[in-house]
Design an enzyme around this catalytic site. Structure first.
Site, mmCIF file in Angstrom:
data_model
loop_
_atom_site.group_PDB
_atom_site.id
_atom_site.type_symbol
_atom_site.label_atom_id
_atom_site.label_comp_id
_atom_site.label_asym_id
_atom_site.label_seq_id
_atom_site.Cartn_x
_atom_site.Cartn_y
_atom_site.Cartn_z
ATOM 1 N N TYR A 1 1.656 0.948 -0.469
ATOM 2 C CA TYR A 1 2.264 1.460 -1.687
ATOM 3 C C TYR A 1 3.541 2.280 -1.469
ATOM 4 C CZ TYR A 1 -2.231 0.101 -3.614
ATOM 5 O OH TYR A 1 -3.333 -0.613 -3.993
ATOM 6 N N HIS B 1 2.288 -4.705 -10.859
ATOM 7 C CA HIS B 1 1.522 -4.362 -9.652
ATOM 8 C C HIS B 1 2.500 -4.099 -8.521
ATOM 9 C CE1 HIS B 1 -2.227 -5.378 -11.543
ATOM 10 N NE2 HIS B 1 -1.665 -6.483 -11.982
#
Length: 134
Positions: A19, A94
């Site tokens: 991430y 996402h």
């Protein structure tokens, strides 16, 4: 309106190899500078019902929703129904490529209620989502 779901409050700390190391709050400040002509709002919750309430709250008055439902993407019929029940178009976002992850993440329950999906382009997916709606 950007709405982030569970665990996205940990961006910058949680699994930086997946991430990244930037918190969403830091990234959001950059988005506001990059898109000064767009009134951006941000909301995050780890609670499914709170996400639904926010979709209901903004879903008839905002121009667009960028939704990263996190793990609820794969499990929440209720969030999918909330998106379908409002008039504001929702784009599914996402950070990671859900199709390169565990098998259970390959299925999005909310996709059928969204205008499209951006997946796997990191935090840049949010900026691309804003561009889509401009």
């Amino acid at each position: 309106m950007i709405i982030n779901g569970p665990n996205l409050n940990l961006l910058g700390k949680r699994e930086p190899e997946v991430y990244g190391s930037t918190s969403f709050e830091e990234y959001f400040e950059g988005l506001k500078k990059a898109f000064q002509d767009v009134e951006l709002h941000y909301y995050q919750s780890n609670v499914e019902g709170e996400l639904i309430n926010k979709i209901h709250e903004v879903g008839f008055s905002f121009d667009a929703i960028l939704l990263n439902a996190g793990g609820y993407t794969h499990t929440s019929v209720a969030i999918s129904d909330a998106i379908a029940g409002v008039t504001t178009p929702t784009l599914e976002i996402h950070i990671s490529n859900i199709y390169k992850r565990e098998e259970f993440r390959h299925k999005s329950i909310i996709s059928k209620s969204c205008v499209g999906m951006i997946s796997g382009l990191g935090l840049k997916g949010y900026a691309l989502g804003i561009l889509y709606f401009q």
